[in-house]
Write an enzyme that holds these catalytic residues in place. Sequence first.
Site, PDB file in Angstrom:
ATOM      1  N   LYS A 121      16.806 -19.450  -4.364  1.00  0.00           N
ATOM      2  CA  LYS A 121      17.422 -20.522  -5.157  1.00  0.00           C
ATOM      3  C   LYS A 121      17.775 -21.717  -4.265  1.00  0.00           C
ATOM      4  O   LYS A 121      17.469 -22.862  -4.573  1.00  0.00           O
ATOM      5  CB  LYS A 121      18.676 -19.973  -5.855  1.00  0.00           C
ATOM      6  CG  LYS A 121      19.258 -20.928  -6.868  1.00  0.00           C
ATOM      7  CD  LYS A 121      20.385 -20.290  -7.652  1.00  0.00           C
ATOM      8  CE  LYS A 121      21.554 -19.998  -6.749  1.00  0.00           C
ATOM      9  NZ  LYS A 121      22.735 -19.484  -7.443  1.00  0.00           N
ATOM     10  N   ASP A 139      19.761 -21.265 -11.515  1.00  0.00           N
ATOM     11  CA  ASP A 139      21.130 -20.753 -11.369  1.00  0.00           C
ATOM     12  C   ASP A 139      21.605 -20.283 -12.738  1.00  0.00           C
ATOM     13  O   ASP A 139      20.828 -20.239 -13.696  1.00  0.00           O
ATOM     14  CB  ASP A 139      22.061 -21.834 -10.774  1.00  0.00           C
ATOM     15  CG  ASP A 139      22.344 -22.936 -11.769  1.00  0.00           C
ATOM     16  OD1 ASP A 139      21.685 -22.985 -12.836  1.00  0.00           O
ATOM     17  OD2 ASP A 139      23.248 -23.745 -11.504  1.00  0.00           O
TER      18      ASP A 139
END
Length: 217
Positions: A121, A139
């Site tokens: 991420k 997210d």
Amino acid sequence: MTKKERYQFVIRYFQEHMPNPETELVYDNPYQLLVAVILSAQCTDKRVNMTTPLIFEKYPDLSSLSKATFDELFPLIRSISYPNNKTKHLIGMAQKVMQDYDGTIPMTVKELVTLPGVGRKTANVITSVVEQQPNMAVDTHVFRVSKRLGLVPQKLTTPLAVEKELIRNIAPALIHKAHHWLILHGRYTCLARNPKCRECGLQQVCIYFHQLLKQNG
Ligand code: SF4
């Protein structure tokens, strides 16, 4: 409505209402962004932005951060979540970039994830924000909003699966923007507990909203 039409509607809406979305983390260069993104795990951008000015003043670059000791850095990070790990990660990240990448932060996801504290991420955020690479960081907001809108199938259960589906359906040139659109929409409108559907311009295509309407008769 087809999937293609849904994507077109959502993208047109955001292009009109949020033409230039940006990260809310405050940074001046890739080094500062990487530090801020590592610190932002399980923590709000607002809190990170209160923390970073002192860190950047004391450690203005990777070289200085790579020489920091745990005891020096920890007090500057104490007020945010997981300070122990984040202190170790920041020092370890700086040391590895100095040793393995000649002091320059690498700009591929594959290389970035070799750094302490950097997962997929974070690597996606860095490469898309710094170089507008077509990488999508998923997210909690991106995950929730893209499912509610019906951009991705409800059955997808992992951020990686959602990432791949979004990448498949959004034009590469828009992916770096789409990441911010979905995050900001989730942060300010499509809230986890009480989404502000009444003020949301995406009601028309939103699967979650239509389910709510049905439930309430
Ligand atoms: S209509 Fe409601 S659930 Fe759907 S995207 Fe908008 S705020 Fe979220």
